[in-house]
Design a protein around this motif. Structure first.
Motif, short mmCIF file in Angstrom:
data_model
loop_
_atom_site.label_atom_id
_atom_site.label_comp_id
_atom_site.label_asym_id
_atom_site.label_seq_id
_atom_site.Cartn_x
_atom_site.Cartn_y
_atom_site.Cartn_z
N SER A 195 0.85 -1.20 0.00
CA SER A 195 0.00 0.00 0.00
C SER A 195 0.88 1.24 0.00
N GLN A 196 0.26 2.32 -0.36
CA GLN A 196 0.98 3.59 -0.50
C GLN A 196 1.54 4.07 0.83
N SER A 197 0.87 3.70 1.92
CA SER A 197 1.28 4.21 3.23
C SER A 197 2.28 3.30 3.94
N VAL A 198 2.64 2.15 3.33
CA VAL A 198 3.58 1.21 3.96
C VAL A 198 4.83 1.08 3.10
N THR A 199 6.00 1.29 3.72
CA THR A 199 7.27 1.19 2.99
C THR A 199 8.18 0.17 3.67
N SER A 200 9.15 -0.28 2.91
CA SER A 200 10.10 -1.25 3.45
C SER A 200 11.02 -0.58 4.47
N GLY A 201 11.62 -1.42 5.34
CA GLY A 201 12.55 -0.92 6.34
C GLY A 201 13.89 -0.56 5.73
N THR A 202 14.80 -0.13 6.60
CA THR A 202 16.11 0.36 6.16
C THR A 202 16.93 -0.72 5.44
N TYR A 203 16.81 -1.98 5.88
CA TYR A 203 17.66 -3.04 5.35
C TYR A 203 16.90 -4.02 4.47
N ALA A 204 15.84 -3.54 3.83
CA ALA A 204 15.06 -4.42 2.96
C ALA A 204 15.70 -4.60 1.59
N ASP A 205 16.84 -3.93 1.36
CA ASP A 205 17.49 -4.02 0.05
C ASP A 205 18.40 -5.23 -0.10
N GLY A 206 18.37 -6.11 0.87
CA GLY A 206 19.20 -7.32 0.79
C GLY A 206 20.54 -7.20 1.48
N THR A 207 20.78 -6.08 2.17
CA THR A 207 22.06 -5.88 2.85
C THR A 207 22.36 -6.99 3.84
N LEU A 208 21.31 -7.45 4.53
CA LEU A 208 21.51 -8.44 5.59
C LEU A 208 21.17 -9.86 5.18
N ASP A 209 20.76 -10.08 3.94
CA ASP A 209 20.26 -11.38 3.53
C ASP A 209 21.27 -12.51 3.76
N LYS A 210 22.46 -12.37 3.16
CA LYS A 210 23.47 -13.43 3.28
C LYS A 210 23.97 -13.54 4.72
N PHE A 211 24.06 -12.41 5.38
CA PHE A 211 24.54 -12.38 6.75
C PHE A 211 23.60 -13.19 7.66
N ILE A 212 22.31 -12.94 7.55
CA ILE A 212 21.33 -13.64 8.39
C ILE A 212 21.26 -15.12 8.02
N GLU A 213 21.42 -15.41 6.75
CA GLU A 213 21.42 -16.80 6.31
C GLU A 213 22.61 -17.56 6.91
N ARG A 214 23.78 -16.91 6.94
CA ARG A 214 24.95 -17.55 7.56
C ARG A 214 24.72 -17.79 9.05
N LEU A 215 24.16 -16.77 9.72
CA LEU A 215 23.88 -16.90 11.14
C LEU A 215 22.89 -18.04 11.40
N GLU A 216 21.85 -18.11 10.62
CA GLU A 216 20.85 -19.16 10.79
C GLU A 216 21.45 -20.54 10.57
N ASN A 217 22.28 -20.67 9.54
CA ASN A 217 22.91 -21.95 9.25
C ASN A 217 23.81 -22.41 10.40
N LYS A 218 24.51 -21.48 11.00
CA LYS A 218 25.40 -21.84 12.11
C LYS A 218 24.60 -22.24 13.34
N LEU A 219 23.50 -21.56 13.61
CA LEU A 219 22.69 -21.89 14.77
C LEU A 219 22.00 -23.24 14.61
N GLN A 220 21.75 -23.65 13.38
CA GLN A 220 21.07 -24.92 13.13
C GLN A 220 22.04 -26.07 12.90
N ASN A 221 23.32 -25.76 12.80
CA ASN A 221 24.34 -26.79 12.55
C ASN A 221 24.58 -27.59 13.83
N THR A 222 24.22 -28.87 13.82
CA THR A 222 24.37 -29.70 15.02
C THR A 222 25.82 -29.89 15.43
N ARG A 223 26.74 -29.75 14.48
CA ARG A 223 28.16 -29.89 14.81
C ARG A 223 28.68 -28.70 15.62
N LEU A 224 27.89 -27.63 15.67
CA LEU A 224 28.28 -26.45 16.45
C LEU A 224 27.50 -26.36 17.76
#
Length: 595
Positions: A341-370
């Protein structure tokens, strides 16, 4: 032995040449490596001591047929090491200052075993003597000063098959079995072995063994560099922005869980919840806001709370202060209204800045070897419990040796694991020393032994090695003051950080076949004995060059056999190959592989 058959023909400040006058009278009195004494003129209690390094043949036959041929003579090249003064039953040996007075005395003789023993025990009190080897030329035990050997970092280097692991085992076994009186039970030694190949469990059956399945490390004690090394990708163009967000979120989470502490920063060794940090980063990445009021966040509810396309929890346009926003984001992963909608905009980091970073973090937290690093135990473990598992006090199971088997640790966190454990133990020694009164010495000095040290403290500036290098280099430079010393073990000394290796004061150099390693060791050894280091490529298994402040004379020694032995003996390939075909249980192997 007729000393008149030996004539000194050349003298320098560090060596002499001795000619055997009549070789036919020589009866193998000396060998290469033998120690000899040369008396001072008119003084039968003081002698110059030297070691035979090599000899040359002196042929005086001029080839003239009319001249009677003469038998070639031999010239011994002797390296001077010091002076020995014998007063009755007591002997005193002094390194250096060994000039031979003029004219030289020919009363040359081989040192007796008693005299040689007195040289090695000079200024080493009986209770300081530490034995683990014998001279290669005879069976004389070579004592080192145990205090100087362990309170000043040492290095054991040698190529594969040189007997390096057996030497490590023998030195440490001798240390944990040494006692100054007849008490029963353990002595007060505390040794931590970073075992990369799982070799030493067999050599120390009573050791406290930690591996990826029972090791617990508090992730919240990782410092800033280690956290960034663990979660950020240096090759990512958004690395700077990711670092900034990570620092802010973790700092705020530490403040949340440590409200009684005033000054908290990113590096503060305080507890925080890594799952809450992940929740917050996920929400920052996916958040939407009211474009007409930037502090109104368009939250629908918890992530996954839709039923039949409708929200079960509506919080349209929640108005939050920046602090309230972070605190709410810690709670769970949230679902935001889409920015359609016209009144709702994306946040500051919606451009993909954190995408790979959060994916790496998630993978490490789910890795049973860690699990050892990010499991629930890691979040709740105290500093006291962490230290106890490393110095043999955990669960009332007292042990002199703790073996940290690094074999099951994923390589991407190996450096960080070594770094964190090393820092914790250094901090333990540092703060323990603060409790001691002036003049009081450390009550529980620690030895940290790094097997195959070139793997995690290499001479490299790559980011993945930075944390472990900084931690171990700090111990190398400052650890001795706080009762924390290093044992560096490697088959490739030329690949080890020079800062660490150059801080070692004692060396056990075994066979080295790589010319680069040979030259590196020769350059860094604190003292050498003539051409003795030239023997490095030809030493037999178990032989070593023992050099440093702990030993009176640099010596070529044979290391005593250890018992029990480490799991590093060569596999008898040909003998096994000759046996009948054996079936393999692949299921068991794969089950272990998948752990």
């Amino acid at each position: 032995m007729d000393s008149n058959n030996f004539k000194i023909i050349n003298v320098s400040s560090t060596s002499i040449s001795i000619e055997i006058v009549d070789p036919s009278l020589f009866d193998d009195q000396f060998n290469l490596g033998s120690y000899i004494k040369i008396p001072y003129k008119n003084n039968d209690t003081k002698f110059v001591i030297g070691i035979i390094e090599n000899y040359r043949i002196k042929d005086e036959d001029n080839g003239d047929e009319e001249t009677e041929s003469t038998q070639p003579s031999f010239v011994l090249e002797v390296k001077l090491t010091g002076t020995l003064e014998i007063n009755g039953s007591e002997s005193t040996f002094e390194r250096g200052g060994h000039g031979i007075p003029l004219p030289p005395n020919n009363g040359i003789a081989l040192l007796s075993e008693e005299e040689l023993s007195s040289i090695f025990t000079t200024r080493i009190k009986e209770n300081e003597q530490f034995h683990f080897s014998k001279l290669t030329t005879n069976d004389l035990k070579v004592p080192v000063n145990g205090n100087k050997f362990f309170n000043k970092h040492f290095a054991i280097v040698g190529s594969t098959g040189s007997g390096k692991s057996h030497t490590v085992a023998k030195v440490l076994q001798q240390a944990v079995n040494s006692k100054n009186s007849g008490y029963t039970g353990l002595n007060n030694s505390h040794i931590v072995i970073f075992d990369i190949h799982g070799e030493y469990e067999q050599a120390f059956p009573e050791a406290n063994v930690l591996n990826a399945t029972n090791l617990t490390l508090p992730y919240w004690m990782l410092n800033g560099d280690e956290l960034e090394q663990l979660f950020l990708d240096t090759g990512d163009r958004n690395n700077y922005n990711q670092s900034s967000v990570l620092r802010k979120v973790i700092t705020e989470n530490k403040k949340k869980h440590n409200s009684d502490i005033d000054k908290i920063h990113f590096d503060s060794p305080l507890k925080f919840d890594i799952q809450e940090v992940y929740n917050c980063l996920f929400n920052i990445q996916t958040e939407t806001v009211n474009s007409k009021a930037s502090d109104r966040y368009m939250i629908v509810g918890e992530c996954g709370s839709y039923k039949n396309g409708e929200s079960t929890k509506s919080e349209d346009g929640v108005e939050l202060s920046p602090q309230q926003r972070i605190e709410k984001y810690f709670e769970s992963k949230l679902q935001f209204y889409p920015s359609k909608s016209q009144s709702v905009t994306s946040g500051t980091y919606a451009d993909g800045t954190l995408d790979k970073f959060i994916e790496r973090l998630e993978n490490k937290l789910q890795n049973t070897r860690l699990e050892f690093l990010f499991g629930e135990k890691s979040r709740d473990i105290s500093f006291e419990e962490t230290v106890k598992q490393f110095i043999g006090y955990e669960n009332s199971k007292e042990s002199n040796v703790t073996i940290i088997n690094l074999g099951g640790i994923p390589f991407e966190v190996l450096s960080i694991t070594v770094s964190l454990i090393s820092r914790i133990l250094f901090d333990f020694g540092f703060f323990f020393s603060k409790l001691l009164s002036n003049g009081q010495k450390a009550e529980t000095p620690l030895l940290l032994l790094y097997e195959e040290a070139h793997i995690y403290v290499p001479k490299s500036d790559l980011l993945k090695y930075r944390s472990s290098k900084l931690a171990i280099e700090r111990i190398a430079k400052e650890g001795r003051k706080y009762g924390v010393t290093l044992g560096i073990v490697s088959q490739r000394p030329s690949e080890i950080s020079e800062t660490i290796f150059s801080q070692c004061n004692n060396f056990i150099a075994m066979r080295l076949t790589n010319p680069e390693d040979q030259n590196y060791v020769k350059r860094l050894l604190p003292d050498t004995l003539g051409n003795l280091t030239e023997t490095l490529p030809t030493l037999q298994s178990g032989e070593a060059l023992l050099i440093g402040e702990s030993i009176t004379l640099p010596s070529l020694v044979k290391i005593d056999r250890c018992d029990p032995e480490p799991k590093s003996s060569d596999i008898e390939y040909f003998e096994i190959w000759k046996e009948q075909w054996k079936n393999v249980d692949f299921n068991k192997i794969l089950a272990e592989w998948k752990k």
